[in-house]
Motif scaffolding. Structure first.
Motif, PDB file in Angstrom:
ATOM      1  N   LYS A 223       0.832  -1.206   0.000  1.00 27.40           N
ATOM      2  CA  LYS A 223       0.000   0.000   0.000  1.00 27.40           C
ATOM      3  C   LYS A 223       0.869   1.258   0.000  1.00 27.40           C
ATOM      4  N   MET A 224       1.877   1.260   0.840  1.00 28.77           N
ATOM      5  CA  MET A 224       2.773   2.400   0.920  1.00 28.77           C
ATOM      6  C   MET A 224       3.527   2.597  -0.390  1.00 28.77           C
ATOM      7  N   ILE A 225       3.960   1.483  -0.997  1.00 34.56           N
ATOM      8  CA  ILE A 225       4.691   1.557  -2.263  1.00 34.56           C
ATOM      9  C   ILE A 225       3.807   2.161  -3.355  1.00 34.56           C
ATOM     10  N   SER A 226       2.527   1.758  -3.395  1.00 29.77           N
ATOM     11  CA  SER A 226       1.599   2.276  -4.403  1.00 29.77           C
ATOM     12  C   SER A 226       1.372   3.770  -4.225  1.00 29.77           C
ATOM     13  N   GLN A 227       1.235   4.211  -2.974  1.00 28.49           N
ATOM     14  CA  GLN A 227       1.031   5.639  -2.711  1.00 28.49           C
ATOM     15  C   GLN A 227       2.265   6.453  -3.088  1.00 28.49           C
ATOM     16  N   ILE A 228       3.438   5.912  -2.761  1.00 27.36           N
ATOM     17  CA  ILE A 228       4.679   6.608  -3.110  1.00 27.36           C
ATOM     18  C   ILE A 228       4.816   6.706  -4.627  1.00 27.36           C
ATOM     19  N   ALA A 229       4.447   5.646  -5.336  1.00 29.90           N
ATOM     20  CA  ALA A 229       4.523   5.648  -6.800  1.00 29.90           C
ATOM     21  C   ALA A 229       3.642   6.747  -7.389  1.00 29.90           C
ATOM     22  N   ALA A 230       2.435   6.916  -6.831  1.00 29.63           N
ATOM     23  CA  ALA A 230       1.519   7.957  -7.314  1.00 29.63           C
ATOM     24  C   ALA A 230       2.122   9.353  -7.097  1.00 29.63           C
TER      25      ALA A 230
ATOM     26  N   THR B  53      -9.506  10.732   4.714  1.00 28.91           N
ATOM     27  CA  THR B  53     -10.653  10.150   4.007  1.00 28.91           C
ATOM     28  C   THR B  53     -10.202   9.476   2.713  1.00 28.91           C
ATOM     29  N   MET B  54      -9.320  10.128   1.961  1.00 26.52           N
ATOM     30  CA  MET B  54      -8.837   9.547   0.710  1.00 26.52           C
ATOM     31  C   MET B  54      -8.097   8.232   0.945  1.00 26.52           C
ATOM     32  N   VAL B  55      -7.295   8.189   2.010  1.00 27.39           N
ATOM     33  CA  VAL B  55      -6.526   6.985   2.331  1.00 27.39           C
ATOM     34  C   VAL B  55      -7.447   5.806   2.623  1.00 27.39           C
ATOM     35  N   ASN B  56      -8.567   6.087   3.290  1.00 28.36           N
ATOM     36  CA  ASN B  56      -9.490   5.017   3.685  1.00 28.36           C
ATOM     37  C   ASN B  56     -10.532   4.696   2.621  1.00 28.36           C
ATOM     38  N   LEU B  57     -10.724   5.602   1.662  1.00 30.81           N
ATOM     39  CA  LEU B  57     -11.809   5.458   0.687  1.00 30.81           C
ATOM     40  C   LEU B  57     -11.394   4.682  -0.553  1.00 30.81           C
ATOM     41  N   TYR B  58     -10.141   4.810  -0.973  1.00 29.60           N
ATOM     42  CA  TYR B  58      -9.716   4.278  -2.262  1.00 29.60           C
ATOM     43  C   TYR B  58      -8.599   3.245  -2.120  1.00 29.60           C
ATOM     44  N   PRO B  59      -8.411   2.432  -3.185  1.00 30.84           N
ATOM     45  CA  PRO B  59      -7.204   1.598  -3.255  1.00 30.84           C
ATOM     46  C   PRO B  59      -5.982   2.509  -3.207  1.00 30.84           C
ATOM     47  N   ALA B  60      -4.863   1.980  -2.787  1.00 31.43           N
ATOM     48  CA  ALA B  60      -3.678   2.793  -2.477  1.00 31.43           C
ATOM     49  C   ALA B  60      -3.253   3.725  -3.610  1.00 31.43           C
ATOM     50  N   PHE B  61      -3.131   3.213  -4.833  1.00 32.34           N
ATOM     51  CA  PHE B  61      -2.611   4.047  -5.921  1.00 32.34           C
ATOM     52  C   PHE B  61      -3.605   5.149  -6.296  1.00 32.34           C
ATOM     53  N   ILE B  62      -4.899   4.786  -6.390  1.00 27.42           N
ATOM     54  CA  ILE B  62      -5.929   5.781  -6.725  1.00 27.42           C
ATOM     55  C   ILE B  62      -6.005   6.843  -5.634  1.00 27.42           C
ATOM     56  N   GLY B  63      -5.977   6.388  -4.383  1.00 25.75           N
ATOM     57  CA  GLY B  63      -5.997   7.330  -3.273  1.00 25.75           C
ATOM     58  C   GLY B  63      -4.784   8.250  -3.307  1.00 25.75           C
ATOM     59  N   GLY B  64      -3.641   7.679  -3.687  1.00 23.55           N
ATOM     60  CA  GLY B  64      -2.435   8.475  -3.784  1.00 23.55           C
ATOM     61  C   GLY B  64      -2.549   9.574  -4.827  1.00 23.55           C
ATOM     62  N   ILE B  65      -3.156   9.244  -5.962  1.00 20.12           N
ATOM     63  CA  ILE B  65      -3.361  10.243  -7.026  1.00 20.12           C
ATOM     64  C   ILE B  65      -4.251  11.378  -6.527  1.00 20.12           C
TER      65      ILE B  65
END
Length: 508
Positions: free
Chosen positions: A4-11, A331-343
């Motif tokens: 999850k963290m990796i996906s958010q960092i990628a975004a 809210t974004m962190v809890n609402l979406y999959p990691a990469f989408i939330g990251g965007i």
């Protein structure tokens, strides 16, 4: 580090990398100071509109106002939003076209201090110097709010140390602002404005239906508010909600008075000067207002619906330390999959960066063009002016960084102070410059100084009438002083009067 963290960092890396690339590409197109500071007056209506609104609606749109809503400040958020929407519309309608025409007529001015100096024919340069002082002062405070937003975002999403997040945000903003100038700022602002718009619209719909639909969502928000006022979530939440219930007529006037700021925001009204055609201003106004209305609805929705949504996840944000201002990111962190939330979380970065870059550019142009070029070294070439301006960006960013070191800094509070500073000093002068032929340089100087002093003094006093938002008394005092002193000044510059008639006769 999990997936999850990796996906958010990628975004985040993808988004931030794109901003830097835009800065590099834009740097090749800066052939003059006019290109760097004003884009050669070549911006189209869509880019102009979204750039103006994105640079206006800084991180407080996604953090400050939603945080206020989260803590029960519905009325203040509503009246502030109404004031801002009205102010935006009036600014586009009343001053956009006249300002572009007038700035061209008066020596093709490319900065606000330069425009005021040329418009009032202030040969003493006092007007320019005072303007730059206030611009640097209030933009430094304003820029600090953007840095704070970046730090809070990185902390709430990645658990990153506040100070490290502060440093990362500052470095990214500086990189493309210094390299690309006005073109880079407008282009990135267009993309950032689009991202903010999409994030609000999609997230509001998803949260509403995740709570069971519109009626169920409203009911759950009401239940959350009642529980907060009972002290079910602790003393800090109770104190915050109780404070926001004391919303008076004075509070409503103060909130609505935000509308006055739009007439004097250098980083916003400079967009009116940079659009490529007077005929495209109407289209830009429609695009900008549509964006504003939908975005403020999203602000209100995320702030209010987020209370019930996060509570359903067992998450209650602190109402005193400033954690409530992270309601959008949490809210974004809890609402979406990691990469989408990251965007979508990049929307907060977008809001912070789109304002900070515009402010840094406006402040640097004021120092480089208005002080260095027009006063210190009049024969300086464009290369030297740009170098001075870029050094100014670094200095202002460094000072803003120091102001941002307190993790408990309020984004909304910092923006509120700076907004009053610009609205109460430059707003009346811009209106007078465009619509009153008889205004003089002495009147403008006196009004500017009195307006600025009023903002600073009023902000630091409290109780009774001083609880009124400082932008209103400062605006009135600046307006009255400018008019009175101009009427008393019998020496009207003939060239100024002639150019004013030419500006009025200029075709649309």
């Amino acid at each position: 580090m999990n997936s999850k963290m990796i996906s958010q960092i990628a975004a985040f890396v993808l988004y931030l990398g794109l901003m830097v690339v835009i800065g590099l590409r834009s740097a090749r197109k800066n052939n003059s100071a006019s290109d760097f500071f004003l884009g050669g007056r070549k911006m189209g209506p869509w880019v102009t509109a979204l750039s103006a609104e994105a640079s206006d609606s800084s991180a407080w749109l996604l953090m400050g106002l939603p945080g206020l809503c989260y803590l029960g400040g519905f009325k203040e958020t509503f009246w502030t939003a109404i004031g801002l929407i009205v102010g935006t519309y009036l600014a586009w309608l009343i001053i956009a076209k006249p300002l572009r025409k007038c700035s061209i007529t008066f020596n093709n001015s490319i900065t606000i201090p330069e425009f005021l100096t040329n418009r009032f024919k202030d040969k003493s340069k006092v007007l320019s110097i005072v303007s730059v002082i206030f611009i640097v002062l209030f933009f430094t405070i304003y820029t600090a709010s953007g840095f704070v937003a970046c730090a809070k975002l990185f902390n709430s999403v990645f658990g990153l140390n506040y100070y490290i997040g502060l440093l990362i945000g500052m470095i990214i903003i500086l990189s493309y602002t210094i390299m690309g100038g006005y073109l880079a700022v407008c282009t990135t602002d267009f993309l950032q404005g689009s991202l903010i718009f999409i994030a609000f619209v999609i997230s509001t719909v998803i949260i509403m239906f995740s709570l069971g639909g519109p009626s169920e969502a409203v009911q759950k928000v009401s239940e959350f508010s009642q529980s907060a006022l009972k002290g079910d979530f602790g003393e800090k939440m109770l104190a915050s909600f109780t404070a926001n219930q004391n919303f008076s007529v004075k509070s409503a006037i103060s909130a609505f008075a935000w509308c006055l700021g739009y007439f004097g925001m250098p980083h916003i009204i400079i967009r009116f000067m940079g659009i490529r055609s007077n005929k495209e201003i109407k289209k830009a106004r429609r695009v900008g207002i549509t964006w504003m209305i939908i975005s403020y609805i999203g602000t209100f929705a995320i702030g209010t619906l987020g209370t019930a949504y996060l509570a359903s996840k067992g998450i209650i944000l602190d109402g005193i330390s400033g954690d409530a201002e992270t309601v959008f990111s949490v809210t974004m962190v809890n609402l979406y999959p990691a990469f989408i939330g990251g965007i979508f979380l990049c929307g907060i970065l977008a809001a912070a960066m789109s304002t900070a870059d515009s402010q840094l550019l406006a402040a640097s142009s004021a120092v480089g063009q208005d002080i260095f070029k027009n006063i210190i070294k009049k024969d300086a070439d464009d290369k030297t002016v740009l170098l001075v301006s870029r050094i100014t960006v670094l200095v202002i960013a460094a000072i803003a960084f120091l102001l941002s070191l307190d993790p408990n800094s309020s984004i909304f509070g910092l923006v509120s102070y700076a907004w009053a500073g610009f609205g109460g000093t430059f707003g009346p002068l811009i209106l007078i410059a465009l619509f009153w032929k008889g205004a003089t340089n002495k009147g403008a100087i006196a009004g500017l100084i009195c307006g600025g002093i009023t903002v600073v003094l009023w902000h630091n006093l409290s109780g009774g009438i001083f609880d009124l938002y400082e932008i209103l008394p400062a605006f009135i005092i600046c307006l009255v002083v400018t008019i009175v002193v101009s009427l008393l000044d019998k020496k009207k510059d003939p060239e100024m009067l002639k150019l004013f008639d030419q500006y009025k006769a200029m075709e649309d």
